[in-house]
Design an enzyme around this catalytic site. Structure first.
Site, PDB file in Angstrom:
ATOM      1  CE  LYS A  76     -17.163   5.059 -11.064  1.00  0.00           C
ATOM      2  NZ  LYS A  76     -15.752   4.650 -10.907  1.00  0.00           N
ATOM      3  CB  SER A 152     -15.251   3.319  -7.136  1.00  0.00           C
ATOM      4  OG  SER A 152     -14.720   3.764  -8.368  1.00  0.00           O
ATOM      5  CB  SER A 176     -12.479   2.000  -9.745  1.00  0.00           C
ATOM      6  OG  SER A 176     -12.341   2.218  -8.372  1.00  0.00           O
TER       7      SER A 176
HETATM    8  N1  GLN Z   1     -10.015   1.337  -4.355  1.00  0.00           N
HETATM    9  C1  GLN Z   1      -9.154   2.409  -4.690  1.00  0.00           C
HETATM   10  C2  GLN Z   1      -9.477   3.604  -3.834  1.00  0.00           C
HETATM   11  O1  GLN Z   1     -10.277   3.465  -2.982  1.00  0.00           O
HETATM   12  C3  GLN Z   1      -9.268   2.740  -6.141  1.00  0.00           C
HETATM   13  C4  GLN Z   1     -10.523   3.435  -6.481  1.00  0.00           C
HETATM   14  C5  GLN Z   1     -10.613   3.792  -7.941  1.00  0.00           C
HETATM   15  O2  GLN Z   1      -9.939   3.221  -8.785  1.00  0.00           O
HETATM   16  N2  GLN Z   1     -11.430   4.788  -8.229  1.00  0.00           N
HETATM   17  O3  GLN Z   1      -8.946   4.656  -3.977  1.00  0.00           O
END
Ligand code: GLN
Length: 486
Positions: A76, A152, A176
């Site tokens: 990532k 994400s 995410s």
């Molecule tokens: N969707 C959540 C956010 O927008 C979690 C994102 C994540 O886990 N990095 O913060």
């Protein structure tokens, strides 16, 4: 080979049926053919990949290979990797070449000898649930290219689903890893907070961020997690615990397991087809001998509101380092220092990141700190206590990962609250710091994958992975692949 398990790849490498260089070429070829469509990778560097594969081959020949040496992976683009462009999917870091390795990179690549195929796309600074906030454009879900892969870690999930890499790293601040794994028909594990080092992992919300793995099976995830976890003195929140083999319980007998069913996971708000698949998975576990007990997490309803105070608060502080001075984007024209800061940040960050910085700065401000930030911290404690109560009565919690299957690109972009609710079943786990995973448990009528979530008690990832493995031995959902082959 494209969809082979890590143990199959390991055996093929050991038996010299294939070399690490050949394996890397195979995947690089697929990436070259398919990435323009899926947009799973932000950066690919064939020269670096093949150099690492050559080194891995030498290690295999010399007989000092680890179980993962020579096996490709995708990182990532939130993990700094020395000499690689590391963007966090932001214009702010568009041209940033990392001068050092994240501990995750050191452990998986330098120590275990895995071969990086490149850096995967993600929501900008990991803020999002659809991978649509990336400066480098949205990622397409290989199961239906008009739909999102989740976020994400959407690039990592799409890359594994499309057979562009056997396995990928991810990070999970509020869901995410688990949500994109669910939306792409994969297995994704977020360990206990503090198990995987955050050193060199670009910070979003430091008290919630945790690295983990997205792969096809619990077995594959356990192998990679064993190599990436461990105490790191460079991360002040890293837990000082002995190294663990997360595969060690894979073949342990399953008898006497009690699965807790949080009432809040089975009430309204979840898509009917998702619920049907989750119930079917539960029935499968009962058939395998598990007992069930209903539990309750009465404060879970506070998790999304508490998260959207705490995460932006930490983000606003973490992201203050991007000021155009030492590294990252700097506006080309400005009249003075203040204007340089303002323009660099205005031009370098995307809309969702700015929204989080504004919220975070607001809730931390003198007049509102007690009303918002302190309240959110109290809610966080209540949520953690709910889990502690629940785990007195069961070994693992089961429920859906996401309230729906992959949604259409653009469908939720205009409504941030609607987007935030995609994580309604995952966020509480981060607030409590618990380990959890998502595994495939079926498909909806459109042929889109459905994810089942298992949540364990602190440090129980080996058992949670084994519980997922038992399901994967009895079912074949994890063996289905999207028909996106070129
Ligand atoms: N969707 C959540 C956010 O927008 C979690 C994102 C994540 O886990 N990095 O913060």
């Amino acid at each position: 080979m494209i969809y082979a398990s890590l143990s199959t790849l390991r055996a093929a490498l050991a038996a010299k049926k294939i070399s690490s260089v050949e394996l890397a070429r195979l995947f690089l070829d697929r990436i070259a053919r398919m990435n323009a469509r899926i947009n799973a990778f932000i950066t690919v560097d064939e020269e670096k990949t093949l150099a690492a594969a050559t080194e891995a081959d030498a290690r295999l020949a010399a007989g000092n290979a680890s179980p993962l040496t020579g096996i490709p992976l995708a990182q990532k683009d939130i993990f700094c990797a020395q000499g690689w462009r590391t963007t966090c999917a932001s214009r702010m870091l568009e041209n940033f070449i990392a001068p050092y390795d994240a501990t995750v990179v050191t452990k998986l690549e330098r120590e275990a000898g895995m071969v990086s195929l490149g850096k995967t796309n993600m929501d900008e600074f990991a803020m999002g649930s659809s991978n649509e906030t990336s400066y480098f454009g949205a990622v397409k879900n290989p199961w239906d290219e008009a739909r999102v892969p989740g976020g994400s870690s959407g690039g990592s999930a799409a890359a594994v689903a499309a057979g562009l890499t056997p396995v990928a790293t991810g990070t999970d601040t509020g869901g995410s890893i688990r949500q994109p794994a669910a939306l792409c028909g994969l297995t994704g594990v977020k360990p206990t907070y503090g198990i995987v080092s955050r050193y060199g992992m670009i910070a979003f919300a430091s008290s919630l961020d945790q690295g983990g793995v997205i792969g096809r099976t619990a077995e594959d995830c356990a192998l990679v997690l064993s190599a990436m976890a461990g105490f790191d003195e460079k991360d002040s929140t890293s837990l000082e615990r002995p190294a663990e083999d997360y595969s060690r319980l894979m073949d342990a007998p399953f008898a006497g397991l009690t699965i807790g069913l949080p009432k809040e996971f089975f009430s309204e708000g979840c898509d009917a087809e998702v619920m049907t698949a989750v119930q079917a998975a539960l029935a499968e576990y009962q058939k395998l001998g598990a007992k069930t007990v209903e539990v309750t997490l009465p404060n879970m309803r506070l998790s999304v509101p508490a998260y959207y105070v705490i995460a932006p608060a930490e983000a606003s502080s973490n992201l203050s380092r991007f000021d155009g001075v030492r590294y990252g984007y700097r506006a080309p024209e400005y009249a003075n220092l203040t204007e340089m800061y303002e323009k660099s940040r205005a031009q370098g960050f995307g809309a969702e990141v700015k929204r989080r910085i504004l919220i975070g700065t607001y809730v931390l401000s003198h007049g509102y700190y007690d009303a918002y930030y302190l309240q959110a911290q109290r809610a966080r404690r209540l949520i953690a206590n709910d889990f502690a109560e629940a785990f007195k009565r069961c070994d693992v919690l089961l429920g859906p990962t996401s309230p729906g299957t992959a949604f259409a690109l653009g469908e939720k972009r205009a409504d941030p609250v609607e987007m935030y609710l995609s994580d309604i079943y995952t966020i509480a786990v981060n607030l409590a710091g618990l380990p959890a995973l998502s595994l495939p448990c079926g498909f909806d009528a459109k042929g889109l994958p459905i994810g089942l979530q298992l949540i364990g008690n602190y440090f129980d990832e080996a058992r949670v992975l084994a519980i997922a493995h038992v399901f994967q031995r009895a079912t074949d959902w994890h063996t289905r692949h999207p028909a996106c082959n070129l």
